[in-house]
Write a protein that holds these residues in place. Structure first.
Motif, short mmCIF file in Angstrom:
data_model
loop_
_atom_site.label_atom_id
_atom_site.label_comp_id
_atom_site.label_asym_id
_atom_site.label_seq_id
_atom_site.Cartn_x
_atom_site.Cartn_y
_atom_site.Cartn_z
N TYR A 1 0.87 -1.17 0.00
CA TYR A 1 0.00 0.00 0.00
C TYR A 1 0.91 1.22 0.00
O TYR A 1 1.63 1.47 0.96
CB TYR A 1 -0.88 -0.03 1.25
CG TYR A 1 -1.83 1.13 1.37
CD1 TYR A 1 -3.08 1.09 0.77
CD2 TYR A 1 -1.49 2.27 2.10
CE1 TYR A 1 -3.96 2.15 0.88
CE2 TYR A 1 -2.36 3.33 2.22
CZ TYR A 1 -3.60 3.26 1.61
OH TYR A 1 -4.48 4.31 1.73
N PRO A 2 0.91 1.99 -1.06
CA PRO A 2 1.85 3.13 -1.12
C PRO A 2 1.54 4.16 -0.04
O PRO A 2 0.37 4.45 0.24
CB PRO A 2 1.63 3.72 -2.51
CG PRO A 2 0.38 3.11 -3.04
CD PRO A 2 0.07 1.90 -2.24
N PRO A 3 2.58 4.70 0.59
CA PRO A 3 2.35 5.77 1.59
C PRO A 3 1.65 6.94 0.93
O PRO A 3 1.85 7.20 -0.26
CB PRO A 3 3.74 6.16 2.06
CG PRO A 3 4.70 5.39 1.26
CD PRO A 3 3.98 4.44 0.37
N GLU A 4 0.84 7.61 1.70
CA GLU A 4 0.09 8.76 1.17
C GLU A 4 0.57 10.02 1.88
O GLU A 4 0.37 10.18 3.09
CB GLU A 4 -1.40 8.56 1.40
CG GLU A 4 -2.24 9.66 0.81
CD GLU A 4 -3.73 9.38 0.95
OE1 GLU A 4 -4.49 10.37 0.95
OE2 GLU A 4 -4.13 8.21 1.05
N ASP A 5 1.22 10.91 1.12
CA ASP A 5 1.66 12.19 1.66
C ASP A 5 0.51 13.18 1.58
O ASP A 5 -0.04 13.41 0.48
CB ASP A 5 2.86 12.74 0.89
CG ASP A 5 4.11 11.92 1.11
OD1 ASP A 5 4.35 11.50 2.25
OD2 ASP A 5 4.87 11.71 0.14
N LEU A 6 0.14 13.74 2.71
CA LEU A 6 -0.88 14.77 2.70
C LEU A 6 -0.24 16.09 2.28
O LEU A 6 0.96 16.30 2.50
CB LEU A 6 -1.53 14.88 4.08
CG LEU A 6 -2.54 13.76 4.37
CD1 LEU A 6 -1.87 12.43 4.63
CD2 LEU A 6 -3.45 14.14 5.50
N THR A 7 -1.01 16.95 1.70
CA THR A 7 -0.49 18.21 1.16
C THR A 7 -0.53 19.30 2.22
O THR A 7 -1.58 19.60 2.78
CB THR A 7 -1.33 18.65 -0.06
OG1 THR A 7 -1.29 17.60 -1.03
CG2 THR A 7 -0.80 19.93 -0.66
N GLU A 8 0.63 19.87 2.46
CA GLU A 8 0.72 21.00 3.40
C GLU A 8 0.12 22.23 2.73
O GLU A 8 0.46 22.56 1.60
CB GLU A 8 2.19 21.26 3.74
CG GLU A 8 2.39 22.43 4.67
CD GLU A 8 3.85 22.77 4.89
OE1 GLU A 8 4.10 23.78 5.56
OE2 GLU A 8 4.73 22.05 4.39
N ARG A 9 -0.78 22.88 3.42
CA ARG A 9 -1.44 24.06 2.87
C ARG A 9 -0.96 25.35 3.54
O ARG A 9 -0.81 26.37 2.88
CB ARG A 9 -2.96 23.94 3.02
CG ARG A 9 -3.56 22.73 2.29
CD ARG A 9 -3.49 22.84 0.79
NE ARG A 9 -4.14 24.01 0.29
CZ ARG A 9 -5.41 24.10 -0.10
NH1 ARG A 9 -6.17 23.02 -0.08
NH2 ARG A 9 -5.92 25.22 -0.53
N VAL A 10 -0.77 25.30 4.83
CA VAL A 10 -0.28 26.47 5.54
C VAL A 10 0.38 25.99 6.83
O VAL A 10 -0.08 25.02 7.44
CB VAL A 10 -1.41 27.50 5.83
CG1 VAL A 10 -2.46 26.92 6.75
CG2 VAL A 10 -0.86 28.79 6.41
N THR A 11 1.46 26.62 7.21
CA THR A 11 2.12 26.32 8.48
C THR A 11 2.09 27.58 9.32
O THR A 11 2.48 28.66 8.86
CB THR A 11 3.58 25.90 8.25
OG1 THR A 11 3.58 24.71 7.46
CG2 THR A 11 4.30 25.64 9.55
N MET A 12 1.61 27.43 10.53
CA MET A 12 1.48 28.58 11.43
C MET A 12 2.24 28.29 12.72
O MET A 12 1.95 27.30 13.39
CB MET A 12 0.00 28.84 11.73
CG MET A 12 -0.78 29.18 10.48
SD MET A 12 -2.56 29.16 10.72
CE MET A 12 -2.89 27.39 10.62
N MET A 13 3.22 29.10 12.99
CA MET A 13 3.96 29.00 14.24
C MET A 13 4.60 30.33 14.52
O MET A 13 4.91 31.09 13.59
CB MET A 13 4.99 27.87 14.19
CG MET A 13 6.18 28.12 13.29
SD MET A 13 7.42 26.80 13.32
CE MET A 13 6.60 25.51 12.41
N PRO A 14 4.80 30.63 15.79
CA PRO A 14 5.49 31.88 16.11
C PRO A 14 6.88 31.89 15.50
O PRO A 14 7.53 30.84 15.38
CB PRO A 14 5.57 31.86 17.64
CG PRO A 14 4.50 30.92 18.09
CD PRO A 14 4.39 29.90 16.99
N GLU A 15 7.32 33.06 15.10
CA GLU A 15 8.63 33.19 14.48
C GLU A 15 9.74 32.68 15.39
O GLU A 15 10.68 32.03 14.93
CB GLU A 15 8.88 34.66 14.12
CG GLU A 15 10.10 34.88 13.28
CD GLU A 15 10.23 36.31 12.80
OE1 GLU A 15 11.38 36.75 12.66
OE2 GLU A 15 9.21 36.97 12.57
#
Length: 125
Positions: A93-107
């Motif tokens: 079963y091929p691994p499924e990479d989910l698509t990153e849409r936005v990353t939010m973290m303090p600088e």
């Protein structure tokens, strides 16, 4: 910095072994932490899901660049990790990479995610 979330299918009948491995990791966090620095792994989290009677594991990671691969490690825990992988993860079963849409973290958090050897150390008194 690379952020990933990947889903892997667990082999049928391997859930008890998965549970043992998760308990083992939770009970050996000091050893786990020893393996993270060489991999430039800043955050690694494993989630589980059962959907339609099939078990899955999700690996979420925040990783720097240039880290070593688990397959190249000589750490005893990584050897057990690879054994767990062979026993439990369904290679058909091929691994499924989910698509990153936005990353939010303090600088300040993003700025702190740098290789250990580039962090200035205070001289010991």
């Amino acid at each position: 910095m690379r952020i990933e979330l990947t889903r892997f299918r667990v082999n049928a009948g391997a859930q008890a072994r998965v549970d043992e491995w998760m308990t083992f990791l939770n009970n050996h966090l000091a050893a786990v932490r020893e393996t993270l620095e060489p991999e430039q792994m800043y955050v690694e989290t494993i989630f589980s899901e059962t959907s339609s009677g099939v078990d899955y594991l999700y690996w979420y990671s925040v990783q720097g660049t240039g880290g070593s691969l688990v397959e190249q490690s000589d750490h005893w825990l990584d050897a057990q990790h690879l054994e767990f992988w062979r026993d439990c993860i369904d290679d058909n079963y091929p691994p499924e990479d989910l698509t990153e849409r936005v990353t939010m973290m303090p600088e300040r958090v993003a700025d702190a995610m740098v290789p250990l050897d580039s962090v200035p150390h205070s001289p010991k008194s």
